[in-house]
Design a protein around this motif. Structure first.
Motif, PDB file in Angstrom:
ATOM      1  N   ASN A  75      10.834  58.426  19.361  1.00 59.64           N
ATOM      2  CA  ASN A  75      10.067  57.293  18.859  1.00 59.64           C
ATOM      3  C   ASN A  75       9.704  56.295  19.951  1.00 59.64           C
ATOM      4  O   ASN A  75       8.894  55.416  19.732  1.00 59.64           O
ATOM      5  N   TYR A  78       5.833  55.594  21.139  1.00 58.18           N
ATOM      6  CA  TYR A  78       4.848  54.746  20.484  1.00 58.18           C
ATOM      7  C   TYR A  78       4.539  53.578  21.394  1.00 58.18           C
ATOM      8  O   TYR A  78       5.411  53.060  22.085  1.00 58.18           O
ATOM      9  N   TYR A 135       9.146  53.850  11.578  1.00 52.12           N
ATOM     10  CA  TYR A 135       8.934  55.083  12.331  1.00 52.12           C
ATOM     11  C   TYR A 135       9.637  56.222  11.579  1.00 52.12           C
ATOM     12  O   TYR A 135      10.293  55.998  10.570  1.00 52.12           O
ATOM     13  N   ALA A 136       9.499  57.440  12.094  1.00 59.58           N
ATOM     14  CA  ALA A 136      10.141  58.604  11.466  1.00 59.58           C
ATOM     15  C   ALA A 136      11.633  58.539  11.782  1.00 59.58           C
ATOM     16  O   ALA A 136      12.125  59.192  12.696  1.00 59.58           O
ATOM     17  N   TYR A 154       4.203  58.481  12.673  1.00 63.97           N
ATOM     18  CA  TYR A 154       4.673  59.656  13.403  1.00 63.97           C
ATOM     19  C   TYR A 154       3.623  60.062  14.429  1.00 63.97           C
ATOM     20  O   TYR A 154       2.488  59.580  14.403  1.00 63.97           O
ATOM     21  N   HIS A 155       4.003  60.944  15.336  1.00 61.74           N
ATOM     22  CA  HIS A 155       3.087  61.457  16.362  1.00 61.74           C
ATOM     23  C   HIS A 155       3.377  62.936  16.577  1.00 61.74           C
ATOM     24  O   HIS A 155       4.229  63.527  15.891  1.00 61.74           O
ATOM     25  N   ILE A 158       7.033  64.544  16.874  1.00 62.13           N
ATOM     26  CA  ILE A 158       7.949  64.503  15.731  1.00 62.13           C
ATOM     27  C   ILE A 158       7.794  65.823  14.978  1.00 62.13           C
ATOM     28  O   ILE A 158       6.706  66.163  14.528  1.00 62.13           O
ATOM     29  N   LYS A 160       7.661  68.539  12.177  1.00 62.31           N
ATOM     30  CA  LYS A 160       7.197  68.435  10.790  1.00 62.31           C
ATOM     31  C   LYS A 160       8.333  68.493   9.768  1.00 62.31           C
ATOM     32  O   LYS A 160       8.235  67.926   8.704  1.00 62.31           O
ATOM     33  N   LEU A 163       9.367  65.246   8.337  1.00 61.27           N
ATOM     34  CA  LEU A 163       8.387  64.529   7.512  1.00 61.27           C
ATOM     35  C   LEU A 163       8.366  65.214   6.148  1.00 61.27           C
ATOM     36  O   LEU A 163       7.351  65.710   5.694  1.00 61.27           O
ATOM     37  N   TYR A 170       2.759  59.397   5.308  1.00 64.23           N
ATOM     38  CA  TYR A 170       2.899  59.591   6.743  1.00 64.23           C
ATOM     39  C   TYR A 170       1.608  59.204   7.441  1.00 64.23           C
ATOM     40  O   TYR A 170       0.525  59.646   7.057  1.00 64.23           O
ATOM     41  N   TYR A 172      -0.333  59.132  10.964  1.00 64.98           N
ATOM     42  CA  TYR A 172      -0.379  59.683  12.319  1.00 64.98           C
ATOM     43  C   TYR A 172      -0.859  58.610  13.304  1.00 64.98           C
ATOM     44  O   TYR A 172      -1.883  57.973  13.087  1.00 64.98           O
TER      45      TYR A 172
END
Length: 175
Positions: A75, A78, A135-136, A154-155, A158, A160, A163, A170, A172
């Motif tokens: 994270n 970001y 964030y996730a 998320y990006h 991360i 799947k 999520l 979610y 992106y």
């Protein structure tokens, strides 16, 4: 947990996270863990569960809250600009954010901080607010366990399988 009534002295089996990406379209990570332990109730896309009944805290009702904190180093990719741009582009005013801790990407311009004092209070805050952005992280999982949708940034890095909640939204964010 009302489904646990004791412990045994024999060693258990540890799920080591062998996630099958091909199966994730048919089930989520929670289902895979349950099936590993032969706990198949026939349902799929389980949400996390928490046996706590949260209380409404009036000071957070109707508020948009951001949790800038995270544990997973993924994270930290970001940028403050990318998250800020999302809020600006979508005309979202964040009323307050949790006080930044060790790992965080906090918002500038939001100077009202939340200092939760316990896990129960943290749950109550999530339950009480209008919207929670995060964030996730564990905040996303916890809100789903409380039956509350969170908006989760998320990006690409991360995975799947993390999520997994159908309750959460979610968002992106390009790194």
């Amino acid at each position: 947990n009302p489904f646990v009534d004791g412990f045994v002295s024999i060693p258990g089996t540890i799920y080591r996270g062998e996630y099958d990406e091909a199966v994730l379209c048919q089930m989520n990570i929670l289902d895979q863990i349950m099936l590993f332990y032969n706990l198949d109730d026939g349902a799929r896309f389980h949400e996390p569960e928490l046996y706590y009944k949260p209380k409404i805290l009036e000071e957070y009702a109707g508020k948009v809250i951001f949790d800038p904190n995270f544990v997973t180093n993924l994270n930290d990719t970001y940028t403050l600009e990318s998250v800020t741009k999302y809020f600006e582009d979508n005309n979202i005013k964040v009323d307050m954010q949790f006080r930044p801790r060790n790992n965080c990407v906090p918002l500038r311009g939001c100077d009202k901080y939340i200092d939760d004092k316990s896990f129960g209070e943290f749950c109550d805050i999530l339950h009480s607010c209008k919207d929670i952005y995060c964030y996730a992280t564990g905040t996303a999982v916890l809100s789903a366990a409380l039956g509350k949708s969170s908006k989760v940034f998320y990006h690409d890095k991360i995975k799947k399988q993390f999520l997994f909640s159908k309750i959460n939204k979610y968002i992106y964010i390009k790194e």
